[in-house]
Scaffold this motif. Structure first.
Motif, PDB file in Angstrom:
ATOM      1  N   MET A  63       4.825  17.111  -4.117  1.00  0.00           N
ATOM      2  CA  MET A  63       3.605  16.352  -4.697  1.00  0.00           C
ATOM      3  C   MET A  63       2.555  15.887  -3.740  1.00  0.00           C
ATOM      4  O   MET A  63       1.717  15.256  -4.160  1.00  0.00           O
ATOM      5  CB  MET A  63       4.339  15.236  -5.664  1.00  0.00           C
ATOM      6  CG  MET A  63       4.983  15.794  -6.817  1.00  0.00           C
ATOM      7  SD  MET A  63       5.566  14.562  -7.937  1.00  0.00           S
ATOM      8  CE  MET A  63       6.627  13.357  -7.008  1.00  0.00           C
ATOM      9  N   LEU A  99       0.807  -1.246   0.139  1.00  0.00           N
ATOM     10  CA  LEU A  99      -0.012   0.098   0.014  1.00  0.00           C
ATOM     11  C   LEU A  99       0.850   1.313   0.191  1.00  0.00           C
ATOM     12  O   LEU A  99       0.291   2.227  -0.408  1.00  0.00           O
ATOM     13  CB  LEU A  99      -0.941   0.094   1.113  1.00  0.00           C
ATOM     14  CG  LEU A  99      -2.188  -0.965   1.377  1.00  0.00           C
ATOM     15  CD1 LEU A  99      -2.981  -0.729   2.333  1.00  0.00           C
ATOM     16  CD2 LEU A  99      -2.947  -0.944  -0.322  1.00  0.00           C
ATOM     17  N   VAL A 140       5.011  -0.758  -7.041  1.00  0.00           N
ATOM     18  CA  VAL A 140       3.822  -1.381  -7.410  1.00  0.00           C
ATOM     19  C   VAL A 140       4.104  -2.649  -7.946  1.00  0.00           C
ATOM     20  O   VAL A 140       3.351  -3.708  -7.941  1.00  0.00           O
ATOM     21  CB  VAL A 140       2.757  -0.469  -8.182  1.00  0.00           C
ATOM     22  CG1 VAL A 140       2.972  -0.268  -9.502  1.00  0.00           C
ATOM     23  CG2 VAL A 140       1.213  -1.094  -7.676  1.00  0.00           C
ATOM     24  N   THR A 163      -4.046  10.496  -8.652  1.00  0.00           N
ATOM     25  CA  THR A 163      -4.234   9.127  -8.844  1.00  0.00           C
ATOM     26  C   THR A 163      -4.720   8.719  -7.567  1.00  0.00           C
ATOM     27  O   THR A 163      -4.687   9.243  -6.661  1.00  0.00           O
ATOM     28  CB  THR A 163      -3.040   8.528  -9.190  1.00  0.00           C
ATOM     29  OG1 THR A 163      -2.063   8.893  -8.246  1.00  0.00           O
ATOM     30  CG2 THR A 163      -2.490   8.800 -10.605  1.00  0.00           C
ATOM     31  N   GLY A 164      -5.051   7.254  -7.446  1.00  0.00           N
ATOM     32  CA  GLY A 164      -5.724   6.493  -6.307  1.00  0.00           C
ATOM     33  C   GLY A 164      -4.693   6.071  -5.449  1.00  0.00           C
ATOM     34  O   GLY A 164      -3.516   6.252  -5.553  1.00  0.00           O
ATOM     35  N   LEU A 165      -4.815   4.985  -4.633  1.00  0.00           N
ATOM     36  CA  LEU A 165      -4.383   4.544  -3.491  1.00  0.00           C
ATOM     37  C   LEU A 165      -3.015   3.963  -4.032  1.00  0.00           C
ATOM     38  O   LEU A 165      -1.882   4.200  -3.453  1.00  0.00           O
ATOM     39  CB  LEU A 165      -5.215   3.449  -2.891  1.00  0.00           C
ATOM     40  CG  LEU A 165      -4.584   2.734  -1.635  1.00  0.00           C
ATOM     41  CD1 LEU A 165      -4.474   3.950  -0.523  1.00  0.00           C
ATOM     42  CD2 LEU A 165      -5.444   1.530  -1.042  1.00  0.00           C
ATOM     43  N   LEU A 166      -3.116   3.184  -5.151  1.00  0.00           N
ATOM     44  CA  LEU A 166      -1.936   2.593  -5.535  1.00  0.00           C
ATOM     45  C   LEU A 166      -0.987   3.524  -6.698  1.00  0.00           C
ATOM     46  O   LEU A 166       0.139   3.085  -7.069  1.00  0.00           O
ATOM     47  CB  LEU A 166      -1.911   1.359  -6.056  1.00  0.00           C
ATOM     48  CG  LEU A 166      -2.558   0.330  -4.919  1.00  0.00           C
ATOM     49  CD1 LEU A 166      -2.643  -1.038  -5.553  1.00  0.00           C
ATOM     50  CD2 LEU A 166      -1.374   0.050  -3.858  1.00  0.00           C
ATOM     51  N   GLY A 167      -1.494   4.578  -7.016  1.00  0.00           N
ATOM     52  CA  GLY A 167      -0.927   5.452  -7.953  1.00  0.00           C
ATOM     53  C   GLY A 167      -0.937   4.973  -9.470  1.00  0.00           C
ATOM     54  O   GLY A 167      -0.275   5.467 -10.174  1.00  0.00           O
ATOM     55  N   SER A 170       3.309   1.935  -2.114  1.00  0.00           N
ATOM     56  CA  SER A 170       3.909   1.865  -3.424  1.00  0.00           C
ATOM     57  C   SER A 170       3.810   3.403  -3.945  1.00  0.00           C
ATOM     58  O   SER A 170       4.859   3.628  -4.415  1.00  0.00           O
ATOM     59  CB  SER A 170       3.058   0.953  -4.204  1.00  0.00           C
ATOM     60  OG  SER A 170       3.435  -0.486  -4.050  1.00  0.00           O
ATOM     61  N   LYS A 171       2.876   3.968  -3.864  1.00  0.00           N
ATOM     62  CA  LYS A 171       2.701   5.138  -4.476  1.00  0.00           C
ATOM     63  C   LYS A 171       3.506   6.183  -4.004  1.00  0.00           C
ATOM     64  O   LYS A 171       4.414   6.914  -4.661  1.00  0.00           O
ATOM     65  CB  LYS A 171       1.303   5.642  -4.308  1.00  0.00           C
ATOM     66  CG  LYS A 171       0.886   7.141  -4.978  1.00  0.00           C
ATOM     67  CD  LYS A 171      -0.857   7.572  -4.935  1.00  0.00           C
ATOM     68  CE  LYS A 171      -0.799   8.664  -5.362  1.00  0.00           C
ATOM     69  NZ  LYS A 171      -2.178   9.127  -4.999  1.00  0.00           N
ATOM     70  N   TYR A 201       0.858  12.383  -9.180  1.00  0.00           N
ATOM     71  CA  TYR A 201       0.519  12.013  -7.676  1.00  0.00           C
ATOM     72  C   TYR A 201      -0.571  12.524  -7.032  1.00  0.00           C
ATOM     73  O   TYR A 201      -1.446  11.791  -6.559  1.00  0.00           O
ATOM     74  CB  TYR A 201       1.871  12.442  -6.942  1.00  0.00           C
ATOM     75  CG  TYR A 201       1.807  11.769  -5.572  1.00  0.00           C
ATOM     76  CD1 TYR A 201       2.529  10.491  -5.219  1.00  0.00           C
ATOM     77  CD2 TYR A 201       1.338  12.391  -4.458  1.00  0.00           C
ATOM     78  CE1 TYR A 201       2.408   9.849  -4.081  1.00  0.00           C
ATOM     79  CE2 TYR A 201       1.329  11.648  -3.231  1.00  0.00           C
ATOM     80  CZ  TYR A 201       1.786  10.529  -3.219  1.00  0.00           C
ATOM     81  OH  TYR A 201       1.886   9.760  -1.901  1.00  0.00           O
ATOM     82  N   PRO A 202      -1.071  13.787  -7.188  1.00  0.00           N
ATOM     83  CA  PRO A 202      -2.170  14.349  -6.394  1.00  0.00           C
ATOM     84  C   PRO A 202      -3.447  13.708  -6.990  1.00  0.00           C
ATOM     85  O   PRO A 202      -4.493  14.345  -6.442  1.00  0.00           O
ATOM     86  CB  PRO A 202      -1.984  15.938  -6.310  1.00  0.00           C
ATOM     87  CG  PRO A 202      -0.793  16.182  -6.960  1.00  0.00           C
ATOM     88  CD  PRO A 202      -0.185  15.026  -7.712  1.00  0.00           C
TER      89      PRO A 202
END
Lengths: 336, 256
Positions: A229, A211, A279, B105-109, A213-214, B102-103
């Motif tokens: 960001m 989780l 990811v 996209t969702g949870l996993l990007g 990953s991002k 980044y700002p």
């Protein structure tokens, strides 16, 4: 084309892992043919094969999967944290810290507690891993470059190892029996209760790592860009260190020190995927680490049978050259 | 959206480098900060972009204080291109630029089709489409800088902040880079940057702000701000050096 490559890597890793897993159930002092291994797994098979596979080889193989996957993911997270491709739980002394804490618990409490619970060991290993990570982190602000961090980590590892040796030398015989094998890095003596605890800890920590990953991806650009960001840098760094410590702690608690998995496997996973996107790299690291440990454990049992060598010597034999390769071919980020 | 600074003191660890700053920035304009090393160009840029909390005073975006915005809200309004150039292993140009999503996209990007469109659009704008599949590690400074700018553009900010963006670029790349910024600003957005080199500062920006002596020294068009006497004292140029090397001709600074 890229998607195809990624799919192929995951397919290959899964296939190889399944093969290695089945082989490690079938091979050993008693050889069990694949057909019988499969029938045992589906609930049939002979009495002897059932007990060998289900009581001895399978918990060990599952533990190898968990330990390898945990070390590999933990290594990848440390590499992200330190922006350094040769950071890993073993080389930075984190495994040694965990091992020292486990040794303390085993020696001090073995007499008072008849049965030491797996969770107590994991907890102790976690405390030791956190302590070592904190020391490495302090050192990292004072050293430059990839090699500097490496040397600091190795030295911190030596200090923890020295304390562990000291404790083991003065421990009574009974305690040393507990420590033996484990102290060298070995998966022998795996049982289902330990495997259950390890899998709960590894799967939970692995899931939460995935989780992350991002923000981990954004962090590849460095702290300042990640912050701009929208990454909460402080919270992210704490989460990263905690999770990587839990993962390396579980490995250290159940298998002792296992070397180089955490550096070599994420690197090879990234190279084969052609990206460092967490990811993808996190699951691929888990699979490749698991594959590597299952295979090395099999080699540790089989190559010099009936003598069993420590798994760590096998992982070092194959893993250390990869680390040398990285050292010669990659540049670290940030501090140069 | 309008960015303004009200009685701002900016600095590190509670110690102001600059104080008493009152400025507001106009949409559609490029504003450049000049000043000697250590005068606070980076400090003010970091503070007005929300990376560094003000020592006192306020940074306002519209009528809201920056400190009242969440990290994600802030990242959708302000994007940065920094002096530091990350060394990136195993990353393509496309992957670097897509970080700007980044700002959004969702949870996993994971990128959705609108994100991919924004990335492609940003690459087109900076003329960096040809870099999309190439490895960052094999790129020149100019190419990497272009991608960092594309990344900031696909963050879809109202305000773009760049710290010494021309530092590692030759004159050809500097002008190319500037024309991209100009086009971006003309869409009604605010561009703020710091410039080291006075030749660039005299020609390019719409507005120039000189920073020094703990505050704002001058604010106006480049022609108004780049007064020889002011430059002489702002940069502490020694008299003998001034007489020997510097002359002014048609609003441009030369080393003769």
């Amino acid at each position: 084309m890229k998607k195809g490559r990624e799919g192929a890597v995951f397919l290959l890793l899964t296939a190889l892992l399944l093969t290695a897993f089945l082989l490690s159930l079938g091979l050993g002092s008693v050889r069990i043919p694949v057909s019988e291994v499969l029938s045992v797994l589906s609930g049939g098979g002979g009495e002897e094969a059932r007990s060998i596979i289900l009581q001895i080889r399978m918990p060990r193989a599952v533990l190898a999967v968990l330990v390898g996957g945990a070390l590999s993911v933990s290594g990848f997270m440390l590499q992200t944290f330190f922006a350094n491709p040769i950071a890993g739980p073993y080389i930075l002394g984190i495994s040694s810290g965990a091992r020292m804490a486990v040794a303390i618990v085993l020696i001090l409490l073995a007499r008072s507690l008849r049965l030491i619970s797996s969770w107590l060991l994991i907890g102790a290993a976690f405390a030791g891993a956190m302590l070592a990570t904190a020391l490495v982190f302090l050192a990292s602000s004072r050293v430059r470059g990839m090699a500097g961090l490496l040397v600091a980590g190795v030295m911190i590892g030596y200090i923890f190892s020295a304390v562990t040796e000291f404790l083991v030398t003065f421990a009574s015989d009974q305690d040393i029996v507990n420590l033996h094998g484990w102290n060298q890095g070995s998966l022998s003596g795996a049982d289902w209760s330990g495997v259950l605890a390890a899998s709960a800890a590894v799967l939970a920590a692995g899931f939460f790592s995935f989780l992350l990953s991002k923000p981990m991806n954004a962090y590849l650009l460095g702290e300042a860009y990640a912050g701009s960001m929208g990454v909460n840098i402080r919270a992210f760094r704490i989460a990263l260190v905690m999770l990587s410590s839990i993962l390396s702690a579980v490995a250290a608690a159940f298998a002792g020190p296992v070397s180089f998995v955490g550096i070599a496997m994420p690197y090879l996973a990234g190279k084969s995927l052609g990206t460092l996107k967490p990811v993808l790299v996190i699951p691929a690291s888990f699979l490749s680490g698991a594959l590597f440990c299952v295979s090395c454990d099999l080699a540790a049992r089989m190559v010099f049978a009936p003598t069993e060598v420590s798994i760590s010597s096998v992982t070092a034999f194959f893993g250390a050259p990869v680390v040398l390769y990285i050292l010669f071919h990659e540049k670290g980020r940030g501090r140069e | 959206m309008k960015l303004s600074l009200r009685e701002l003191s900016a600095g590190y660890g509670g110690r102001p480098v600059l104080s008493g700053v009152n400025l507001s920035f106009r949409e559609g304009e490029i504003t450049a900060f000049i000043g000697p090393n250590g005068a606070g160009k980076s400090t003010i840029l970091r503070t007005l972009s929300g990376m560094l909390p003000p020592v006192s005073g306020e940074v306002l975006l519209g009528d809201k204080s920056l400190s009242s915005l969440t990290r994600m809200e802030l990242a959708r309004q302000i994007a940065l291109v920094l002096t530091e150039r990350p060394v990136l292993r195993m990353m393509t140009g496309y992957e670097l630029v897509s970080q700007g999503r980044y700002p959004y996209t969702g949870l996993l990007g994971v990128l959705e089709s609108k994100d991919r469109r924004a990335v492609e659009e940003a690459l087109k704008r900076t003329g960096a489409v040809y870099l999309a599949d190439r490895q960052i590690s094999a790129m020149s400074d100019g190419e990497r800088q272009k991608l960092l700018l594309s990344r900031a553009i696909c963050q879809e900010p109202e305000i773009l902040v760049l710290d010494e963006p021309f530092l590692f670029l030759d004159i050809g790349r500097q002008l190319e880079f500037y024309s991209i910024l100009k086009e971006f600003a003309e869409g009604g957005r605010t561009v703020l940057l710091s410039i080291h080199e006075l030749g660039m500062a005299s020609r390019l920006p719409d507005r120039l702000i000189a920073v020094g002596e703990g505050g704002i020294v001058a604010d106006g068009t480049p022609g108004e701000v780049l007064d020889p006497e002011r430059i002489r004292s702002l940069y502490h140029i020694r008299d003998e050096d001034y007489d020997k090397y510097m002359s002014r001709s048609e609003g441009q600074w030369f080393i003769t």
